[in-house]
Design an enzyme around this catalytic site. Sequence first.
Site, short mmCIF file in Angstrom:
data_model
loop_
_atom_site.label_atom_id
_atom_site.label_comp_id
_atom_site.label_asym_id
_atom_site.label_seq_id
_atom_site.Cartn_x
_atom_site.Cartn_y
_atom_site.Cartn_z
N ASN A 19 -10.51 -3.37 -5.99
CA ASN A 19 -9.81 -2.40 -6.84
C ASN A 19 -10.54 -2.09 -8.15
OD1 ASN A 19 -6.43 -3.38 -5.83
ND2 ASN A 19 -7.73 -1.73 -5.07
N ASP B 226 0.84 -1.20 0.00
CA ASP B 226 0.00 0.00 0.00
C ASP B 226 0.88 1.25 0.00
OD1 ASP B 226 -2.30 1.46 0.02
OD2 ASP B 226 -2.85 1.00 2.10
C1 FPP Z 1 -1.95 0.31 -3.36
O1 FPP Z 1 -1.49 1.61 -3.52
C2 FPP Z 1 -1.45 -0.58 -4.38
C3 FPP Z 1 -2.21 -1.16 -5.35
C4 FPP Z 1 -3.64 -0.93 -5.54
C5 FPP Z 1 -1.68 -2.08 -6.34
C6 FPP Z 1 -0.30 -2.60 -6.09
C7 FPP Z 1 0.34 -2.64 -7.40
C8 FPP Z 1 1.65 -2.59 -7.64
C9 FPP Z 1 2.68 -2.64 -6.59
C10 FPP Z 1 2.15 -2.48 -9.03
C11 FPP Z 1 1.62 -3.48 -9.96
C12 FPP Z 1 2.02 -4.86 -9.60
C13 FPP Z 1 1.83 -5.92 -10.40
C14 FPP Z 1 2.30 -7.26 -9.98
C15 FPP Z 1 1.20 -5.76 -11.73
P1 FPP Z 1 -2.56 2.76 -3.43
O2 FPP Z 1 -2.88 3.21 -4.81
O3 FPP Z 1 -3.74 2.33 -2.65
O4 FPP Z 1 -1.78 3.86 -2.67
P2 FPP Z 1 -2.41 5.00 -1.76
O5 FPP Z 1 -3.02 4.32 -0.56
O6 FPP Z 1 -1.23 5.83 -1.40
O7 FPP Z 1 -3.42 5.73 -2.59
#
Ligand code: FPP
Length: 236
Positions: A68, A20
Amino acid sequence: MSETQGASAALPQHVAIIMDGNGRWAVGQGLPRMEGHRAGLKNVSKAVRALVELGVPYVTLFSFSTENWKRPEDEIAGLLRLLAEALDDTAKELHRQDIVIRHLGRLDRLPISLRLGIGRIVEQTKGNKGAVASFAFDYGGRTEIIEATRKAVESGIRPGKIDETIFEGFLNTTGLPDVDLLVRTGGEKRLSNFLLWQSAYAELYFTDTLWPDFGRAEIEKALADYARRQRRFGGL
Ligand code: FPP
């Protein structure tokens, strides 16, 4: 169960991570959110490599949750593009390191090219002899448990015969040990429907560090924290 497995092990056998903080990382750098996910993906191969080098044989990463899909369309499209890139480079790099790649979650809502790409890399790496890296993409713990229940019913097994071992055979994670250490980066302290069954006895580690910044030193800190915890034999 890992309640007892973990009792003497200073090193977790199975580390699962809720990655996250990509969006906040990007905002902090004055970049679009997508750049945060891109940086997050770069960190995926680094983190898997570090964990494997440190001796962890099973690593599971929460890459896209069933929730998501509620994100803005362009962000979803961007994450699917990143998955395509990951299948082209990250996955191949892991294959070269003799790592077995597994997918956890639903495939039916992904575009056919991604479904095929995931199927190919899972097939190509299944005979590898190294660590196992599992990617939860379109994954939700409750859905997994419901699906496992459906499969158990469809298999015709007598209800009285179902026990934990048999039920685990219907989960996405068949063959993986229970999660010993569950890490969540980015400051939130929730499980967010991740590996609910498999984390029943997991030690939980929460850090404010945002996923793209969760490097080797942070990983070592999490493992050291795990090693310090007293895991009482047969305890809760
Ligand atoms: C959360 O960050 C992360 C995700 C929703 C996706 C995780 C994805 C990756 C690490 C990259 C892609 C990986 C693969 C294997 C294709 P957030 O957007 O919720 O961050 P925030 O809480 O700061 O908004």
